[in-house]
Design an enzyme around this catalytic site. Structure first.
Site, PDB file in Angstrom:
ATOM      1  N   HIS A  61       0.833  -1.206   0.000  1.00 54.19           N
ATOM      2  CA  HIS A  61       0.000   0.000   0.000  1.00 54.19           C
ATOM      3  C   HIS A  61       0.867   1.255   0.000  1.00 54.19           C
ATOM      4  O   HIS A  61       1.281   1.746   1.042  1.00 54.19           O
ATOM      5  CB  HIS A  61      -0.924  -0.010   1.223  1.00 54.19           C
ATOM      6  CG  HIS A  61      -1.988   1.049   1.171  1.00 54.19           C
ATOM      7  ND1 HIS A  61      -3.257   0.842   1.660  1.00 54.19           N
ATOM      8  CD2 HIS A  61      -1.988   2.314   0.693  1.00 54.19           C
ATOM      9  CE1 HIS A  61      -3.981   1.942   1.486  1.00 54.19           C
ATOM     10  NE2 HIS A  61      -3.229   2.849   0.907  1.00 54.19           N
ATOM     11  N   PHE A  64       2.412   6.612  -5.097  1.00 49.20           N
ATOM     12  CA  PHE A  64       3.540   7.252  -5.777  1.00 49.20           C
ATOM     13  C   PHE A  64       3.109   8.462  -6.612  1.00 49.20           C
ATOM     14  O   PHE A  64       3.928   9.109  -7.250  1.00 49.20           O
ATOM     15  CB  PHE A  64       4.323   6.238  -6.625  1.00 49.20           C
ATOM     16  CG  PHE A  64       5.282   5.392  -5.812  1.00 49.20           C
ATOM     17  CD1 PHE A  64       5.378   5.535  -4.424  1.00 49.20           C
ATOM     18  CD2 PHE A  64       6.088   4.445  -6.427  1.00 49.20           C
ATOM     19  CE1 PHE A  64       6.260   4.750  -3.682  1.00 49.20           C
ATOM     20  CE2 PHE A  64       6.981   3.655  -5.687  1.00 49.20           C
ATOM     21  CZ  PHE A  64       7.066   3.807  -4.313  1.00 49.20           C
ATOM     22  N   ARG A  65       1.821   8.747  -6.636  1.00 47.05           N
ATOM     23  CA  ARG A  65       1.276  10.026  -7.151  1.00 47.05           C
ATOM     24  C   ARG A  65       1.539  10.289  -8.628  1.00 47.05           C
ATOM     25  O   ARG A  65       1.309  11.394  -9.097  1.00 47.05           O
ATOM     26  CB  ARG A  65       1.829  11.214  -6.348  1.00 47.05           C
ATOM     27  CG  ARG A  65       1.702  11.112  -4.842  1.00 47.05           C
ATOM     28  CD  ARG A  65       0.285  11.091  -4.362  1.00 47.05           C
ATOM     29  NE  ARG A  65       0.187  11.218  -2.899  1.00 47.05           N
ATOM     30  CZ  ARG A  65      -0.885  10.846  -2.210  1.00 47.05           C
ATOM     31  NH1 ARG A  65      -1.939  10.312  -2.828  1.00 47.05           N
ATOM     32  NH2 ARG A  65      -0.902  11.001  -0.907  1.00 47.05           N
ATOM     33  N   ASN A  95      -5.255   5.893  -7.038  1.00 46.15           N
ATOM     34  CA  ASN A  95      -5.896   7.210  -7.008  1.00 46.15           C
ATOM     35  C   ASN A  95      -4.947   8.320  -7.463  1.00 46.15           C
ATOM     36  O   ASN A  95      -4.701   9.292  -6.768  1.00 46.15           O
ATOM     37  CB  ASN A  95      -6.480   7.515  -5.628  1.00 46.15           C
ATOM     38  CG  ASN A  95      -5.460   7.410  -4.513  1.00 46.15           C
ATOM     39  OD1 ASN A  95      -4.410   6.799  -4.689  1.00 46.15           O
ATOM     40  ND2 ASN A  95      -5.737   8.022  -3.378  1.00 46.15           N
ATOM     41  N   ASP A 153      -8.872   2.598  -3.343  1.00 49.84           N
ATOM     42  CA  ASP A 153      -8.288   3.173  -2.129  1.00 49.84           C
ATOM     43  C   ASP A 153      -8.366   4.699  -2.104  1.00 49.84           C
ATOM     44  O   ASP A 153      -8.170   5.363  -3.119  1.00 49.84           O
ATOM     45  CB  ASP A 153      -6.819   2.771  -1.974  1.00 49.84           C
ATOM     46  CG  ASP A 153      -6.235   3.352  -0.694  1.00 49.84           C
ATOM     47  OD1 ASP A 153      -6.859   3.171   0.370  1.00 49.84           O
ATOM     48  OD2 ASP A 153      -5.189   4.014  -0.760  1.00 49.84           O
ATOM     49  N   ASP A 306       0.706   2.413   3.825  1.00 54.04           N
ATOM     50  CA  ASP A 306      -0.077   3.548   3.335  1.00 54.04           C
ATOM     51  C   ASP A 306       0.800   4.796   3.239  1.00 54.04           C
ATOM     52  O   ASP A 306       0.465   5.858   3.772  1.00 54.04           O
ATOM     53  CB  ASP A 306      -1.313   3.788   4.224  1.00 54.04           C
ATOM     54  CG  ASP A 306      -2.327   4.699   3.535  1.00 54.04           C
ATOM     55  OD1 ASP A 306      -2.096   5.073   2.366  1.00 54.04           O
ATOM     56  OD2 ASP A 306      -3.343   5.043   4.171  1.00 54.04           O
ATOM     57  N   GLY A 325      -2.725  11.954   5.549  1.00 53.69           N
ATOM     58  CA  GLY A 325      -1.659  11.060   5.099  1.00 53.69           C
ATOM     59  C   GLY A 325      -0.305  11.338   5.711  1.00 53.69           C
ATOM     60  O   GLY A 325       0.002  12.457   6.110  1.00 53.69           O
TER      61      GLY A 325
HETATM   62 ZN   LIG Z   1      -3.936   4.744   0.815  1.00 54.72          ZN
END
Ligand SMILES: [Zn+2]
Lengths: 427, 307
Positions: A61, A64-65, A95, A153, A306, A325
């Site tokens: 999880h 890496f954007r 996402n 997610d 995460d 986050g």
């Molecule tokens: Zn996440």
């Protein structure tokens, strides 16, 4: 030279449930020999005495954007953070912007990751088109393009029928489903755990029942469909209880936790402010105890992190506006060591199962997660006695959003070997 | 042998022997269809009403022709013509029809069980032309006739039925008929369209589709309604055709013989089946249409005149 010899380490064999004192010989990216006293004049030697040598850690999880938010992280900075954190494989959540919901985005990202070539980058594809929770993605075509799991997610799949159909449908393709569990109606604008702290600070609360109620729903769905279901970032005691009960009924669901949910509670927000703002929110001590016991009893089978990097701008200012986050990929392993080894919850062998063997099994990575001849030479070497202070300003991740700055941690990865190549060396 | 059924409500009520009688008679009519001119008087003076509450040109025309070839007078009622739209209850519509003193009624309706329901108070022979998701007996009989005429030995026959089993009356009727004649059945397709409870049809569910096809000698493809995708049973038509549609590379058997391909029609070319396969010699799809006419003649004659 493509031979590598790791000498004098304590070798972790999670697949055999034991450790041995041995050397490990790697040839051309594959493990070829594991036994004491190996000598090979052509091999580069790593001295691992006093260290643990095990199959590479797999983090199921991370964010890496890329594409779309490369300011926060990209495949290169994320891969470097993974290496530094002792991870040889990562599973990226979908996402991104655009989200990973089409074969095109998948092939683009996989070819980028191959170019970078630092760690094994695996991709999760979205459950629903555009992560909108309305229509199922092309599960089979996404798998053919290279995705190995499904997840929305960051969002919960609210539509029960969509999820029921997905669980039924995805079995055909053996695609595991990773669920972010949060009843969005109950969660609303919730920022922190419901309780004294939220009340005192005047923050909107995100009650535990938002997680518990959806986990209950999805356990029932998993029971009915026999799908490969995984609950990510558990945060509540009730979640553990529910999962354990359904596992007792023969339902093969799995779950993971993050290090921050084991080390911080909602009171930590008073100290760390925005840096401790996460989803699901930090809970309280009873939950922490329950999560640890869940790990100890084998209910929770995977440790993930995460890793959620953000820019300074996204994390600063008003608590209510700050992003959720924590950036933690580089320190997840010693954080876990602090939460689980120091407290005597589990031993190093179990630690490796939770961070390598079980994730590999869950994702169907048959050449990873064990140290055996013929397996991929993905290896993490960890020195259980190293002490370091966490210095967030030395992170290679672009995400500096991390409450653990200044913490003294023990048990750091000292070498990361991916496909037989040394990506991080012991200093 | 005396025919003991007044109606044809489903394949379920027929014994294997009775199915064979209908197939034998259908076979004779199928041969006879090759002749011209083709007008029989066997059922002249009898009236047939076609009552279709659900559009199906294909089946309705097939019944109409079958009746006319046997000399019957045929009246068609479609949904628009029936007075249901004027607020009359279904029961009243049917009672009005009853006063029209026909002999046989062919009915299609979107609700399962309607033919059985009206058979309880109408004096006609009732033929089910498709009721909801339950039965479509003449489709099953025509499929069986097509197989029989292709030389298939039912006792050594394995049919893979692929696709939307859940909503398919064709799959139900065909499976029941095949079982009564001793064939093996395999089901495959998207698991969302393979329902719980499918065990009642005594087939085997085999995934993936490739494996199901490998084990069969007849591949029976069901029509995929586009609205199933909109309802979320599968993600897209692109995905469906890629993973569940029949393609050139799938239809070879182990010993080099081509699999027989069947489909109740009309075909969505490129979805259930590659366009190129529809007209191949191994495709029985067009022959199914001819057999449909023949079997409906056999059914009408048998119900009205007895076995
Ligand atoms: Zn996440």
């Amino acid at each position: 030279m493509n031979k590598l010899l790791i000498k004098n380490g304590t070798v972790i064999l999670p697949q055999k449930d034991r450790t041995i004192e041995a050397d490990v010989l790697i040839d051309d990216g594959v493990i070829v020999q594991i036994e004491p006293g190996i000598n090979d004049g052509k091999a580069e030697v790593i001295n691992a005495s006093g260290c643990l040598v095990g199959p590479g850690f797999i983090n199921i999880h991370v964010h890496f954007r890329e594409p779309g938010e490369e300011k926060k992280e990209d495949l290169l900075s994320g891969s470097r953070a993974a290496i530094k954190g002792g991870f040889t494989s990562v599973l990226c959540m979908p996402n991104t912007r655009p989200p990973i919901d089409s074969p095109l985005v998948i092939s683009y990202l996989l070819s980028r990751a191959r170019e970078i070539g630092l760690v094994n980058v695996f991709l999760t594809a979205a459950i629903s088109l555009g992560l909108e929770g309305k229509a199922m993605t092309d599960v089979g075509l996404l798998k053919n393009a290279g995705a190995i799991a499904l997840s929305d997610d960051g969002k919960c799949v609210k539509d029960s029928l969509l999820l029921y159909r997905l669980m039924t449908y995805s079995k055909y393709f053996h695609m595991p489903i990773i669920l972010h569990e949060e009843d969005t109606d109950i969660a609303g604008e919730g920022q922190v755990n419901e309780g004294k702290m939220a009340f005192k600070m005047g923050y909107r609360s995100l009650p535990k029942v938002a997680e518990d109620s959806i986990i209950a729903r999805d356990l029932v769905l998993a029971h009915s469909t026999e799908a490969l279901v995984h609950f990510t970032h558990l945060s509540t005691a009730m979640s553990v209880k529910l999962i354990e009960w359904f596992q007792g009924q023969g339902v093969k669901v799995s779950s993971d936790v993050t290090p921050h949910h084991l080390l911080l509670d909602d009171q930590s927000i008073l100290q760390y402010g925005n840096q401790a703002k996460v989803k699901p929110p930090l809970r309280d001590q009873t939950d922490i105890v329950a999560l640890k016991e869940g790990i100890q009893r084998g209910v929770i089978k995977i440790l993930a992190s995460d890793h959620a990097p953000h820019t300074h701008e996204d994390k600063e200012g008003d608590f209510n506006e700050a992003a959720f986050g924590i950036s933690n990929l580089e320190i997840a392993v010693p954080l876990y060591a602090k939460a689980l080894i120091e407290d005597g919850i589990i031993n190093w062998l179990d630690f490796w199962k939770l961070l390598s063997f079980n994730p590999a099994q869950f994702l169907g990575l048959i050449k990873k997660g064990s140290l055996e001849t013929g397996m991929d030479a993905d290896i993490t070497i960890l020195d259980p006695d190293t002490h370091h202070e966490v210095k967030v300003n030395e992170f290679v991740s672009k995400g500096r959003n991390c409450p653990f700055d200044g913490w003294q941690l023990k048990g750091w990865p000292v070498a990361t070997i991916v496909n037989g190549k040394i990506m991080m060396r012991p200093s | 042998m005396e025919w003991k059924h007044k109606h044809l409500l489903g394949i379920d009520q027929l014994s294997g022997e009775e199915i064979k009688i209908l197939l034998e008679k259908g076979n004779q009519y199928r041969n006879w269809l090759e002749q011209s001119p083709k007008k029989l008087t066997r059922l002249s003076g009898y009236y047939l009403i076609n009552l279709f509450f659900e559009a199906s040109t294909r089946t309705r025309v097939s019944f109409e022709m079958a009746g006319k070839l046997l000399g019957m007078e045929v009246v068609n009622f479609t949904n628009e013509l029936s007075s249901l739209n004027k607020g009359e209850s279904f029961r009243d519509t049917v009672r009005t029809l009853a006063r029209m003193k026909a002999d046989a009624l062919v009915i299609r309706h979107r609700s399962s069980g309607i033919p059985l329901y009206i058979s309880q108070f109408l004096p006609f022979h009732i033929i089910n032309a498709g009721d909801g998701m339950r039965e479509h007996p003449t489709q099953a009989l025509l499929d069986l006739l097509t197989m029989k005429r292709d030389g298939i030995d039912f006792t050594r026959n394995t049919v893979a039925i692929i696709g939307d089993i859940l909503h398919s009356r064709v799959a139900r009727s065909l499976s029941i008929g095949l079982k009564k004649l001793g064939s093996q059945i395999i089901f495959s397709g998207p698991p969302t369209l393979i329902p719980k409870g499918i065990e009642v049809l005594e087939g085997q569910v085999i995934y993936p589709v490739e494996e199901a096809i490998r084990q069969a000698n007849v591949v029976y493809l069901l029509r995929i309604q586009k609205e199933r995708q909109e309802a979320g049973f599968f993600p897209s038509t692109k995905e469906y055709s890629h993973f569940f549609g029949l393609k050139e590379n799938l239809k070879n058997t182990n010993n080099g013989r081509w699999k027989k391909i069947m489909h109740p029609g009309p075909v969505n070319r490129g979805l259930e089946i590659d366009s190129s396969l529809v007209e191949k010699e191994s495709s029985l799809i067009e022959e199914q249409v001819s057999c449909g006419l023949a079997i409906r003649m056999a059914v009408l004659e048998t119900l009205i005149l007895g076995g």
